[in-house]
Scaffold this motif. Structure first.
Motif, PDB file in Angstrom:
ATOM      1  N   GLY A 187       9.877 129.678 -45.560  1.00 16.05           N
ATOM      2  CA  GLY A 187      11.131 129.669 -46.282  1.00 16.05           C
ATOM      3  C   GLY A 187      11.971 128.480 -45.906  1.00 16.05           C
ATOM      4  O   GLY A 187      11.490 127.483 -45.405  1.00 16.05           O
ATOM      5  N   LEU A 188      13.252 128.600 -46.144  1.00 17.36           N
ATOM      6  CA  LEU A 188      14.196 127.522 -45.934  1.00 17.36           C
ATOM      7  C   LEU A 188      14.431 127.286 -44.450  1.00 17.36           C
ATOM      8  O   LEU A 188      14.641 128.218 -43.688  1.00 17.36           O
ATOM      9  N   TYR A 189      14.387 126.026 -44.055  1.00 14.94           N
ATOM     10  CA  TYR A 189      14.660 125.641 -42.672  1.00 14.94           C
ATOM     11  C   TYR A 189      15.391 124.309 -42.722  1.00 14.94           C
ATOM     12  O   TYR A 189      14.902 123.343 -43.284  1.00 14.94           O
ATOM     13  N   PHE A 190      16.586 124.266 -42.130  1.00 18.13           N
ATOM     14  CA  PHE A 190      17.406 123.062 -42.201  1.00 18.13           C
ATOM     15  C   PHE A 190      17.321 122.199 -40.948  1.00 18.13           C
ATOM     16  O   PHE A 190      17.967 121.173 -40.859  1.00 18.13           O
ATOM     17  N   GLY A 191      16.540 122.606 -39.976  1.00 19.29           N
ATOM     18  CA  GLY A 191      16.439 121.842 -38.731  1.00 19.29           C
ATOM     19  C   GLY A 191      15.512 120.647 -38.858  1.00 19.29           C
ATOM     20  O   GLY A 191      14.949 120.364 -39.913  1.00 19.29           O
ATOM     21  N   ARG A 192      15.343 119.957 -37.746  1.00 18.92           N
ATOM     22  CA  ARG A 192      14.463 118.791 -37.710  1.00 18.92           C
ATOM     23  C   ARG A 192      13.009 119.245 -37.669  1.00 18.92           C
ATOM     24  O   ARG A 192      12.664 120.225 -37.025  1.00 18.92           O
ATOM     25  N   ARG A 193      12.161 118.509 -38.369  1.00 21.94           N
ATOM     26  CA  ARG A 193      10.723 118.745 -38.351  1.00 21.94           C
ATOM     27  C   ARG A 193      10.068 117.576 -37.625  1.00 21.94           C
ATOM     28  O   ARG A 193      10.601 116.475 -37.601  1.00 21.94           O
ATOM     29  N   TYR A 194       8.884 117.851 -37.070  1.00 22.71           N
ATOM     30  CA  TYR A 194       8.160 116.843 -36.304  1.00 22.71           C
ATOM     31  C   TYR A 194       6.738 116.739 -36.834  1.00 22.71           C
ATOM     32  O   TYR A 194       6.088 117.754 -37.068  1.00 22.71           O
ATOM     33  N   VAL A 195       6.258 115.509 -37.007  1.00 21.71           N
ATOM     34  CA  VAL A 195       4.861 115.273 -37.363  1.00 21.71           C
ATOM     35  C   VAL A 195       4.232 114.520 -36.195  1.00 21.71           C
ATOM     36  O   VAL A 195       4.791 113.539 -35.701  1.00 21.71           O
ATOM     37  N   HIS A 196       3.072 115.020 -35.753  1.00 24.16           N
ATOM     38  CA  HIS A 196       2.310 114.395 -34.676  1.00 24.16           C
ATOM     39  C   HIS A 196       0.939 114.033 -35.233  1.00 24.16           C
ATOM     40  O   HIS A 196       0.290 114.874 -35.863  1.00 24.16           O
ATOM     41  N   ILE A 197       0.485 112.815 -34.967  1.00 23.77           N
ATOM     42  CA  ILE A 197      -0.870 112.405 -35.337  1.00 23.77           C
ATOM     43  C   ILE A 197      -1.533 111.856 -34.082  1.00 23.77           C
ATOM     44  O   ILE A 197      -1.009 110.943 -33.438  1.00 23.77           O
ATOM     45  N   ARG A 198      -2.666 112.449 -33.741  1.00 24.23           N
ATOM     46  CA  ARG A 198      -3.357 112.103 -32.492  1.00 24.23           C
ATOM     47  C   ARG A 198      -4.742 111.544 -32.788  1.00 24.23           C
ATOM     48  O   ARG A 198      -5.459 112.060 -33.641  1.00 24.23           O
ATOM     49  N   ASN A 199      -5.118 110.497 -32.053  1.00 25.37           N
ATOM     50  CA  ASN A 199      -6.444 109.905 -32.177  1.00 25.37           C
ATOM     51  C   ASN A 199      -7.414 110.657 -31.258  1.00 25.37           C
ATOM     52  O   ASN A 199      -7.389 110.482 -30.053  1.00 25.37           O
ATOM     53  N   ASP A 200      -8.258 111.494 -31.869  1.00 22.89           N
ATOM     54  CA  ASP A 200      -9.289 112.220 -31.129  1.00 22.89           C
ATOM     55  C   ASP A 200     -10.682 111.817 -31.604  1.00 22.89           C
ATOM     56  O   ASP A 200     -11.613 112.639 -31.606  1.00 22.89           O
ATOM     57  N   LEU A 201     -10.834 110.553 -32.001  1.00 25.04           N
ATOM     58  CA  LEU A 201     -12.144 110.067 -32.433  1.00 25.04           C
ATOM     59  C   LEU A 201     -13.110 110.120 -31.248  1.00 25.04           C
ATOM     60  O   LEU A 201     -12.752 109.758 -30.120  1.00 25.04           O
ATOM     61  N   GLU A 202     -14.338 110.557 -31.514  1.00 26.34           N
ATOM     62  CA  GLU A 202     -15.283 110.895 -30.459  1.00 26.34           C
ATOM     63  C   GLU A 202     -15.776 109.721 -29.615  1.00 26.34           C
ATOM     64  O   GLU A 202     -16.012 109.845 -28.436  1.00 26.34           O
ATOM     65  N   ASN A 203     -15.987 108.562 -30.190  1.00 26.49           N
ATOM     66  CA  ASN A 203     -16.597 107.438 -29.473  1.00 26.49           C
ATOM     67  C   ASN A 203     -15.579 106.416 -28.984  1.00 26.49           C
ATOM     68  O   ASN A 203     -15.876 105.226 -28.907  1.00 26.49           O
ATOM     69  N   HIS A 204     -14.390 106.870 -28.691  1.00 22.11           N
ATOM     70  CA  HIS A 204     -13.325 106.008 -28.157  1.00 22.11           C
ATOM     71  C   HIS A 204     -12.949 104.874 -29.110  1.00 22.11           C
ATOM     72  O   HIS A 204     -12.599 103.789 -28.679  1.00 22.11           O
ATOM     73  N   ALA A 263       1.109 119.139 -36.516  1.00 24.55           N
ATOM     74  CA  ALA A 263       0.237 118.341 -35.661  1.00 24.55           C
ATOM     75  C   ALA A 263      -1.110 118.133 -36.338  1.00 24.55           C
ATOM     76  O   ALA A 263      -1.695 119.072 -36.874  1.00 24.55           O
ATOM     77  N   TRP A 264      -1.570 116.879 -36.302  1.00 23.30           N
ATOM     78  CA  TRP A 264      -2.853 116.500 -36.879  1.00 23.30           C
ATOM     79  C   TRP A 264      -3.697 115.827 -35.805  1.00 23.30           C
ATOM     80  O   TRP A 264      -3.186 115.040 -35.005  1.00 23.30           O
ATOM     81  N   SER A 265      -4.986 116.109 -35.821  1.00 24.69           N
ATOM     82  CA  SER A 265      -5.944 115.462 -34.937  1.00 24.69           C
ATOM     83  C   SER A 265      -6.929 114.701 -35.818  1.00 24.69           C
ATOM     84  O   SER A 265      -7.574 115.297 -36.688  1.00 24.69           O
ATOM     85  N   VAL A 266      -7.040 113.386 -35.602  1.00 25.26           N
ATOM     86  CA  VAL A 266      -7.958 112.558 -36.396  1.00 25.26           C
ATOM     87  C   VAL A 266      -9.284 112.504 -35.652  1.00 25.26           C
ATOM     88  O   VAL A 266      -9.338 112.095 -34.485  1.00 25.26           O
ATOM     89  N   ARG A 267     -10.345 112.938 -36.346  1.00 28.09           N
ATOM     90  CA  ARG A 267     -11.673 112.995 -35.731  1.00 28.09           C
ATOM     91  C   ARG A 267     -12.711 112.379 -36.654  1.00 28.09           C
ATOM     92  O   ARG A 267     -12.404 111.966 -37.768  1.00 28.09           O
ATOM     93  N   LYS A 268     -13.938 112.348 -36.180  1.00 30.18           N
ATOM     94  CA  LYS A 268     -15.044 111.715 -36.898  1.00 30.18           C
ATOM     95  C   LYS A 268     -15.206 112.239 -38.321  1.00 30.18           C
ATOM     96  O   LYS A 268     -15.477 111.490 -39.241  1.00 30.18           O
ATOM     97  N   TYR A 269     -15.030 113.545 -38.521  1.00 30.35           N
ATOM     98  CA  TYR A 269     -15.274 114.135 -39.835  1.00 30.35           C
ATOM     99  C   TYR A 269     -14.026 114.283 -40.694  1.00 30.35           C
ATOM    100  O   TYR A 269     -14.109 114.730 -41.827  1.00 30.35           O
TER     101      TYR A 269
END
Length: 149
Positions: A26-43, A119-125
């Motif tokens: 529903g309705l939320y007037f507060g601050r939102r946060y987006v996190h994107i993390r590099n979790d690719l397997e081969n560095h 929160a998002w994790s970026v991976r190989k697939y």
């Protein structure tokens, strides 16, 4: 005091109370946060460029296990949508790239919607979304098959 002024005070009081609630469906007037993390397997190193209609967050290079975070307040009239171009070189030196919507308050983009923190994790697939309710990562979006933005 006139009835109109009382109505305005009541509406403002209601909005103030609602704005202090924790986010839920529903309705939320507060601050939102987006996190994107590099979790690719081969560095691999991940390059990202994220933006909304009002904000260009610039290009960022995320090394393994590094993340980027930004915060914002939803625009309930015009909508709030953040998209990111992401790319990295696979171990065979082939470029993998794609365009992903990471937040949209006008349309569902995840199996379970995020509320205060997305929160998002970026991976190989592809991209994995953190499920706040079940406290786990869920596979959400594959890398595009055409390998372009």
């Amino acid at each position: 005091m006139s009835p109109f002024i009382m109505l305005i005070y009541n509406i403002l009081g209601f909005l103030l109370i609602v704005a202090t609630f924790e986010p839920s469906n529903g309705l939320y007037f507060g601050r939102r946060y987006v996190h994107i993390r590099n979790d690719l397997e081969n560095h691999e190193t991940l390059r990202i460029h994220c933006w909304s209609r009002d904000n260009d967050l610039g290009f960022k290079t995320l090394y393994p296990n590094q993340e980027t975070t930004w915060t914002f307040v939803d625009n309930y009239i015009w909508g709030t949508k953040f998209a990111c171009n992401m790319e990295y070189f696979q171990s065979d030196r082939q470029m993998k790239r794609g365009n992903f919507v990471v937040y949209n308050n006008k349309r569902s983009i995840r199996t379970r919607e995020c509320h205060k923190r997305c929160a998002w994790s970026v991976r190989k697939y592809g991209l994995y979304a953190y499920d706040e309710k079940d406290k786990r990562w869920d596979y959400e979006t594959p890398w595009p098959s055409k390998n372009r933005y």
